[in-house]
Motif scaffolding. Structure first.
Motif, short mmCIF file in Angstrom:
data_model
loop_
_atom_site.label_atom_id
_atom_site.label_comp_id
_atom_site.label_asym_id
_atom_site.label_seq_id
_atom_site.Cartn_x
_atom_site.Cartn_y
_atom_site.Cartn_z
N ASP A 1 -4.27 -10.89 -0.85
CA ASP A 1 -4.84 -12.17 -1.28
C ASP A 1 -4.88 -13.19 -0.15
O ASP A 1 -5.80 -13.99 -0.04
CB ASP A 1 -4.03 -12.76 -2.45
N VAL A 2 -3.85 -13.15 0.70
CA VAL A 2 -3.75 -14.10 1.81
C VAL A 2 -4.80 -13.79 2.88
O VAL A 2 -5.22 -14.67 3.63
CB VAL A 2 -2.31 -14.08 2.40
N GLY A 3 -5.23 -12.56 2.94
CA GLY A 3 -6.22 -12.16 3.95
C GLY A 3 -5.59 -12.11 5.33
O GLY A 3 -6.09 -12.72 6.28
N HIS B 1 0.82 -1.22 0.00
CA HIS B 1 0.00 0.00 0.00
C HIS B 1 0.85 1.27 0.00
O HIS B 1 0.66 2.16 0.84
CB HIS B 1 -0.97 0.01 1.18
N ASP B 2 1.80 1.33 -0.92
CA ASP B 2 2.66 2.51 -1.13
C ASP B 2 3.56 2.84 0.05
O ASP B 2 4.12 3.92 0.12
CB ASP B 2 1.82 3.75 -1.51
N ALA C 1 -1.35 -9.14 11.92
CA ALA C 1 -0.31 -9.11 10.88
C ALA C 1 -0.14 -7.68 10.36
O ALA C 1 0.97 -7.21 10.14
CB ALA C 1 -0.69 -10.06 9.74
N ARG C 2 -1.26 -6.98 10.19
CA ARG C 2 -1.21 -5.59 9.69
C ARG C 2 -0.52 -4.68 10.70
O ARG C 2 0.22 -3.77 10.34
CB ARG C 2 -2.63 -5.07 9.41
N THR D 1 1.61 -5.73 -2.36
CA THR D 1 0.26 -5.40 -1.89
C THR D 1 -0.75 -6.49 -2.24
O THR D 1 -1.50 -6.96 -1.38
CB THR D 1 -0.21 -4.05 -2.50
N GLU D 2 -0.74 -6.90 -3.52
CA GLU D 2 -1.75 -7.85 -3.98
C GLU D 2 -1.62 -9.19 -3.25
O GLU D 2 -2.60 -9.72 -2.73
CB GLU D 2 -1.61 -8.04 -5.49
#
Ligand code: HEM
Length: 159
Positions: free
Chosen positions: A88-90, A54-55, A95-96, A83-84
């Motif tokens: 994708d892993v959710g 995310h940049d 984790a974030r 990012t993708e």
């Protein structure tokens, strides 16, 4: 050591470029470091691993062995935009939140994808035209049925 000095020079250059970018940055925090894609790409080894999510740029060298999903997946994305695959892993909220520890700066404005803006524009204009047809078709149909009914009634009366 030598590499560190080089990085610092580049970082300073990048933030000064970002500072001259004016309104694109709104308020530019001079503490934020901006990295060009070209520079990020050079950090693509297991000893020197950067990722863009995310940049935002993350130095995840120390996290490789700790990653529950394994280091291979991270190395595949090293030096590029993950990012993708990250989404994708959710990944969980935990984790974030972990990302903060590895944050080192931002992707340079010139290297950011502009797709999201285009998508929004397309979606907005698409929605606009669909709502227009949504009421127009039933309105025309109602008028046609009304005229047909009137003719039918007139004919019925005269006969
Ligand atoms: C620095 C960035 C990343 C962090 C901090 C991170 C963190 C985590 C964490 C904490 C988990 C455990 C499950 C959860 O809490 O969601 C996890 C699982 C996982 N991650 Fe990541 N991750 C990162 C990047 C990536 C990327 C870029 C990929 C894919 C290319 C990836 C692939 C996976 C996979 C496949 C799992 C599942 C492992 C399993 O359930 O067996 N991760 N990650």
């Amino acid at each position: 050591m030598g590499e560190e000095v080089k990085e610092n020079t580049i970082n300073r250059d990048c933030s000064s470029v970002a500072n001259t970018m004016g309104d694109a940055n709104h308020t530019v925090d001079s503490d934020v470091k901006y990295y060009t894609l070209e520079e990020i790409k050079t950090h693509n080894t297991s000893k020197n691993t950067w990722l863009i999510i995310h940049d935002k740029v993350y130095d995840i060298r120390s996290f490789l062995e700790e990653h529950p999903g394994g280091e291979e997946v991270l190395l595949e994305q090293a030096g590029g935009d993950a990012t993708e695959s990250f989404e994708d892993v959710g990944h969980s909220t935990d984790a974030r939140e972990m990302l903060i520890q590895y944050y080192i700066g931002e992707l340079h404005m010139n290297d950011r994808k502009k797709e999201s803006t285009t998508e929004t524009l397309i979606t907005t204009s698409g929605e606009g035209s669909s709502s227009w047809t949504t009421w127009l078709i039933p309105a025309v149909a109602a008028v046609v049925i009304g005229i047909m009914y009137r003719y039918y009634m007139l004919e019925h009366k005269s006969s």
